[in-house]
Design an enzyme around this catalytic site. Structure first.
Site, PDB file in Angstrom:
ATOM      1  N   ASP A  34       0.779  -0.908  -0.861  1.00  0.00           N
ATOM      2  CA  ASP A  34       0.003   0.443  -0.069  1.00  0.00           C
ATOM      3  C   ASP A  34       0.657   1.150   0.270  1.00  0.00           C
ATOM      4  O   ASP A  34       1.359   1.403   0.975  1.00  0.00           O
ATOM      5  CB  ASP A  34      -0.570   0.285   1.221  1.00  0.00           C
ATOM      6  CG  ASP A  34      -1.846  -0.815   1.317  1.00  0.00           C
ATOM      7  OD1 ASP A  34      -2.331  -0.716  -0.210  1.00  0.00           O
ATOM      8  OD2 ASP A  34      -2.313  -1.239   1.847  1.00  0.00           O
ATOM      9  N   MET A  67      -2.241   4.034  -4.021  1.00  0.00           N
ATOM     10  CA  MET A  67      -2.677   5.388  -3.921  1.00  0.00           C
ATOM     11  C   MET A  67      -2.672   6.945  -3.524  1.00  0.00           C
ATOM     12  O   MET A  67      -1.985   7.337  -2.686  1.00  0.00           O
ATOM     13  CB  MET A  67      -3.581   5.464  -2.279  1.00  0.00           C
ATOM     14  CG  MET A  67      -4.140   3.845  -2.259  1.00  0.00           C
ATOM     15  SD  MET A  67      -4.459   3.348  -0.251  1.00  0.00           S
ATOM     16  CE  MET A  67      -3.443   2.738  -0.056  1.00  0.00           C
TER      17      MET A  67
END
Length: 217
Positions: A34, A67
């Site tokens: 992530d 992200m």
């Protein structure tokens, strides 16, 4: 085949290689990476150098989840011999088809993610080009959040679209997966389950990974 992808966002970064070795021993299929930039999401995690430190230290492929804003500028940074997927957010891409093709041109499987409040309908014209759709089941930015149950309906809709249109993209869910809800998640059609704190905060990471994998397989 369904897959388990523990997220290193919840790992102890002082013992990262050791903890990744534990999920590998427990039967994980992927390492979920992530990446947060503090702009697209309200948090900063880590970048490509940290991920690349794991290259050759584990036999698991990397499942990279960007992200970040302007992901096209950074795609090449996350390409390693172990990178299997790179996923970008629909909400962060001005020209999503171009970004997907960019990822594929690097020899990597292309994924597209949508946030909990985003309808799957925004992906209607990209589904034939992607290898994976990642459904956020928490609002992105922080680990350890509670699962948003309404996302399961999105998974069911995507599963039906796959069947009706004869497509072969994989469905992944990221956020709030636990041993208590993972069966419901996979029953909704999810093929890749991301689990973060539920794995890495367990007293025995390898054993917890194996518990997840027993349900997910």
């Amino acid at each position: 085949m369904r897959k388990l992808a523990p997220s290193i966002l919840s790992a102890d970064f002082g013992r990262l290689a050791e903890e990744v070795a534990q999920i590998e021993r427990g039967g994980a299929d992927l390492v979920h990476v992530d990446v947060m930039d503090g702009h697209f999401v309200p948090n900063i995690s880590f970048g490509a150098p940290v991920m690349k430190c794991l290259t050759g230290r584990t036999g698991l492929p990397f499942d990279v989840h960007l992200m970040i804003e302007n992901p096209d500028a950074y795609l090449e940074d996350f390409v390693t011999p172990q990178t299997e997927y790179i996923t970008v957010h629909q909400e962060a891409c001005t020209h999503l088809n171009r970004t997907v093709q960019h990822i594929k041109s690097l020899g990597i499987k292309a994924g597209v993610s949508i946030n909990p409040a985003t309808s799957p309908s925004v992906l209607d014209y990209i589904l034939e080009d992607v290898d994976m759709v990642l459904l956020m089941s928490v609002n992105p930015g922080f680990g350890g959040q509670k699962f948003i149950p309404s996302v399961l309906e999105k998974a069911r809709k995507l599963r039906d679209i796959k069947i009706d249109r004869g497509l072969d993209f994989e469905i992944e869910i990221d956020g709030g997966a636990t041993l208590d809800n993972v069966r419901e998640i996979i029953d909704a059609g999810v093929e890749i389950v991301v689990a973060g704190s539920a794995v890495f905060k367990a007293p025995d990471i390898a054993a917890r990974t194996a518990e997840f994998k027993e349900i997910v397989k």
